[in-house]
Design an enzyme around this catalytic site. Structure first.
Site, PDB file in Angstrom:
ATOM      1  N   ARG A  78       7.639  11.784 -11.558  1.00  0.00           N
ATOM      2  CA  ARG A  78       6.417  11.045 -11.902  1.00  0.00           C
ATOM      3  C   ARG A  78       6.028  10.150 -10.728  1.00  0.00           C
ATOM      4  O   ARG A  78       6.783   9.995  -9.785  1.00  0.00           O
ATOM      5  CB  ARG A  78       6.628  10.234 -13.186  1.00  0.00           C
ATOM      6  CG  ARG A  78       7.938   9.434 -13.129  1.00  0.00           C
ATOM      7  CD  ARG A  78       7.891   8.112 -13.752  1.00  0.00           C
ATOM      8  NE  ARG A  78       6.941   7.220 -13.146  1.00  0.00           N
ATOM      9  CZ  ARG A  78       7.148   6.556 -11.998  1.00  0.00           C
ATOM     10  NH1 ARG A  78       8.293   6.676 -11.319  1.00  0.00           N
ATOM     11  NH2 ARG A  78       6.226   5.779 -11.492  1.00  0.00           N
ATOM     12  N   GLY A  79       4.832   9.536 -10.848  1.00  0.00           N
ATOM     13  CA  GLY A  79       4.306   8.770  -9.722  1.00  0.00           C
ATOM     14  C   GLY A  79       3.414   9.697  -8.919  1.00  0.00           C
ATOM     15  O   GLY A  79       3.785  10.857  -8.660  1.00  0.00           O
ATOM     16  N   ARG A  90      -0.864  17.373 -15.174  1.00  0.00           N
ATOM     17  CA  ARG A  90      -1.304  16.013 -15.531  1.00  0.00           C
ATOM     18  C   ARG A  90      -2.666  15.791 -14.859  1.00  0.00           C
ATOM     19  O   ARG A  90      -2.853  16.214 -13.718  1.00  0.00           O
ATOM     20  CB  ARG A  90      -0.297  14.940 -15.054  1.00  0.00           C
ATOM     21  CG  ARG A  90       1.048  14.990 -15.765  1.00  0.00           C
ATOM     22  CD  ARG A  90       1.926  13.801 -15.381  1.00  0.00           C
ATOM     23  NE  ARG A  90       1.530  12.573 -16.068  1.00  0.00           N
ATOM     24  CZ  ARG A  90       2.022  11.357 -15.761  1.00  0.00           C
ATOM     25  NH1 ARG A  90       2.898  11.230 -14.774  1.00  0.00           N
ATOM     26  NH2 ARG A  90       1.651  10.297 -16.435  1.00  0.00           N
ATOM     27  N   GLN A 125       8.598   2.155 -17.278  1.00  0.00           N
ATOM     28  CA  GLN A 125       8.900   2.499 -15.871  1.00  0.00           C
ATOM     29  C   GLN A 125       9.348   1.264 -15.082  1.00  0.00           C
ATOM     30  O   GLN A 125      10.125   1.379 -14.137  1.00  0.00           O
ATOM     31  CB  GLN A 125       7.666   3.124 -15.198  1.00  0.00           C
ATOM     32  CG  GLN A 125       7.350   4.539 -15.641  1.00  0.00           C
ATOM     33  CD  GLN A 125       6.362   4.574 -16.783  1.00  0.00           C
ATOM     34  OE1 GLN A 125       6.292   3.650 -17.601  1.00  0.00           O
ATOM     35  NE2 GLN A 125       5.594   5.638 -16.877  1.00  0.00           N
ATOM     36  N   ASP A 156      -3.101   5.823  -8.975  1.00  0.00           N
ATOM     37  CA  ASP A 156      -3.035   7.263  -9.250  1.00  0.00           C
ATOM     38  C   ASP A 156      -4.250   7.995  -8.709  1.00  0.00           C
ATOM     39  O   ASP A 156      -4.187   9.171  -8.375  1.00  0.00           O
ATOM     40  CB  ASP A 156      -2.876   7.508 -10.746  1.00  0.00           C
ATOM     41  CG  ASP A 156      -1.470   7.120 -11.167  1.00  0.00           C
ATOM     42  OD1 ASP A 156      -1.240   5.938 -11.464  1.00  0.00           O
ATOM     43  OD2 ASP A 156      -0.591   7.999 -11.120  1.00  0.00           O
ATOM     44  N   ASN A 186      -4.689   3.308 -12.423  1.00  0.00           N
ATOM     45  CA  ASN A 186      -3.249   3.104 -12.287  1.00  0.00           C
ATOM     46  C   ASN A 186      -2.685   2.924 -13.694  1.00  0.00           C
ATOM     47  O   ASN A 186      -3.411   2.964 -14.697  1.00  0.00           O
ATOM     48  CB  ASN A 186      -2.949   1.895 -11.393  1.00  0.00           C
ATOM     49  CG  ASN A 186      -1.486   1.820 -11.009  1.00  0.00           C
ATOM     50  OD1 ASN A 186      -0.906   2.811 -10.543  1.00  0.00           O
ATOM     51  ND2 ASN A 186      -0.852   0.686 -11.210  1.00  0.00           N
ATOM     52  N   LYS A 187      -1.397   2.715 -13.771  1.00  0.00           N
ATOM     53  CA  LYS A 187      -0.696   2.606 -15.063  1.00  0.00           C
ATOM     54  C   LYS A 187      -1.405   1.648 -16.020  1.00  0.00           C
ATOM     55  O   LYS A 187      -1.891   0.597 -15.593  1.00  0.00           O
ATOM     56  CB  LYS A 187       0.736   2.155 -14.781  1.00  0.00           C
ATOM     57  CG  LYS A 187       1.621   1.997 -15.986  1.00  0.00           C
ATOM     58  CD  LYS A 187       1.630   3.211 -16.907  1.00  0.00           C
ATOM     59  CE  LYS A 187       2.050   4.495 -16.215  1.00  0.00           C
ATOM     60  NZ  LYS A 187       1.785   5.703 -17.063  1.00  0.00           N
TER      61      LYS A 187
HETATM   62  O1  MRU Z   1       2.848   7.831 -15.660  1.00  0.00           O
HETATM   63  P1  MRU Z   1       3.463   7.568 -14.310  1.00  0.00           P
HETATM   64  O2  MRU Z   1       4.813   6.929 -14.415  1.00  0.00           O
HETATM   65  O3  MRU Z   1       3.446   8.781 -13.428  1.00  0.00           O
HETATM   66  O4  MRU Z   1       2.486   6.492 -13.658  1.00  0.00           O
HETATM   67  C1  MRU Z   1       2.714   6.116 -12.329  1.00  0.00           C
HETATM   68  C2  MRU Z   1       1.842   5.017 -11.864  1.00  0.00           C
HETATM   69  O5  MRU Z   1       0.935   4.592 -12.538  1.00  0.00           O
HETATM   70  C3  MRU Z   1       2.092   4.499 -10.487  1.00  0.00           C
HETATM   71  O6  MRU Z   1       1.714   3.151 -10.392  1.00  0.00           O
HETATM   72  C4  MRU Z   1       1.256   5.309  -9.483  1.00  0.00           C
HETATM   73  O7  MRU Z   1       1.471   6.673  -9.636  1.00  0.00           O
HETATM   74  C5  MRU Z   1       1.538   4.920  -8.091  1.00  0.00           C
HETATM   75  S1  MRU Z   1       3.106   5.457  -7.609  1.00  0.00           S
HETATM   76  C6  MRU Z   1       3.400   5.172  -5.993  1.00  0.00           C
END
Ligand code: MRU
Length: 333
Positions: free
Chosen positions: A52-53, A85, A189, A230, A240-241
């Site tokens: 993920r990320g 995704r 996370q 993201d 972003n998250k």
């Molecule tokens: O759902 P995730 O855990 O993939 O979400 C990740 C994020 O929102 C991170 O902040 C983003 O991908 C940047 S990672 C360097």
């Protein structure tokens, strides 16, 4: 631990003809490396957040196209990877980049995927350095208290990370007073992954429940907020998250600089504003239960957007490996 595990030092890599990735669903309890040899297993790993990320799933998609060369239906396998995704632009972008070389054969496709991996590693190091310089400019060159959300470390990229690379760089320079890490419900996370990475780095940190962030900011507990992204739209609006937008609002209220750190591979000139970014909905189960244990009455409905969009006006600076864009000051990509 498997014999294979001690040969894998990166979050994701190509090892002995297959994808090797740390299973992030098992952290912080166990450090397990999965060997992924086919596209359906890789798609599943992306969807259940074993990997993920944004940058890490871009690299996963890149290696996935190499695996797709062995699948019966290459175009269908590529499409499955691309759609695993929706929000992070890195995934579709890197799948397309490697797929464009597939006609030249296995070695060309693998070469492209390895180049993507190496670019992300180089970008992480540069973002860490550049981001630390921006922190100097914004809050001075003394010790820094940095608040962060989700996981943006080596686990979210290949090595070092984005926003967490800045925190690591500050720590290595002896300048990190503490990182304040938002736990990041529903999948934690921050608590599971960022805390694990900071602990391994020996960096000072404290965990914060998400809802405490605005009031801690208002009480002066942090000097700067550092987050990842993201997808950054052409106007600078940033997905972003989930929780990032609220954090940015709290930062604006408290006059704390809000800095997004992301590689150029996360910038999406084809999406004009944040309104056009597709937000992944991950379903009710993650909200009504925690680690498989129900926390709400059976039958409870839930809303679970995995990401939100922070308007560019709330972002003090966007830091990439190549540039710094003062979005709230009116600069644009
Ligand atoms: O759902 P995730 O855990 O993939 O979400 C990740 C994020 O929102 C991170 O902040 C983003 O991908 C940047 S990672 C360097």
């Amino acid at each position: 631990m498997c014999a294979y595990c001690d040969r894998v030092t990166r979050t994701i890599d190509w090892v002995d003809g297959a994808v090797a990735l740390i299973d992030q669903t098992r952290l912080p309890d166990e450090l397990i490396v999965l060997r992924v040899e086919d596209v359906p297993t890789l798609v599943d790993s992306i969807q259940r957040l074993a990997v993920r990320g944004a940058p890490a799933i871009g690299v996963a998609g890149a290696f996935g196209v190499v695996l797709a060369l062995s699948e019966a239906n290459f175009p269908a396998a590529v499409q499955e990877l691309r759609n695993a995704r929706p929000t992070a632009v890195n995934l579709a972008r890197m799948v397309d980049r490697v797929a464009a070389r597939a006609g030249e054969g296995f070695e060309a496709a693998l070469g492209e995927a390895l180049a993507i991996r190496d670019e992300e590693i180089a970008a992480s190091r540069l973002m860490g350095e550049r981001g630390a310089e921006v922190v100097d400019q914004l809050v001075g060159d003394g010790r820094v208290r940095a608040m962060t959300i989700c996981n943006t470390g080596g686990l979210a990229t290949v090595e070092r990370g984005t926003a967490l690379a800045v925190i690591q760089t500050l720590h290595e320079a002896g300048r990190l007073e503490e990182a304040l890490v938002l736990e990041t419900r529903p999948l934690l996370q921050g608590a599971r992954l960022t805390a694990w990475e900071l602990q391994r780095l020996g960096a000072p940190y404290r965990l914060v429940v998400d809802a405490a962030a605005p009031s801690l900011l208002a009480r002066g507990a942090a000097d700067v907020i550092l987050t990842g992204a993201d997808r950054v739209a052409a106007n600078g609006d940033t997905a972003n998250k989930i929780g990032t937008f609220g954090l940015a609002l709290g930062a604006r209220h408290a006059d704390v600089p809000f800095v997004v750190v992301a590689p150029e591979s996360t910038l999406d000139a084809a999406t004009p504003t944040g309104a056009e970014i597709e937000i992944e909905d991950r379903g009710a189960e993650e909200v009504v239960s925690l680690k498989g244990v129900a926390i709400a009455p059976e039958g409870t409905a839930a809303v679970n957007p995995a990401f939100d969009v922070t308007p560019c006006e709330l972002i003090t600076a966007l830091v990439t490996e190549r540039r710094v864009v003062r979005l709230s000051g009116g600069e644009r990509l």
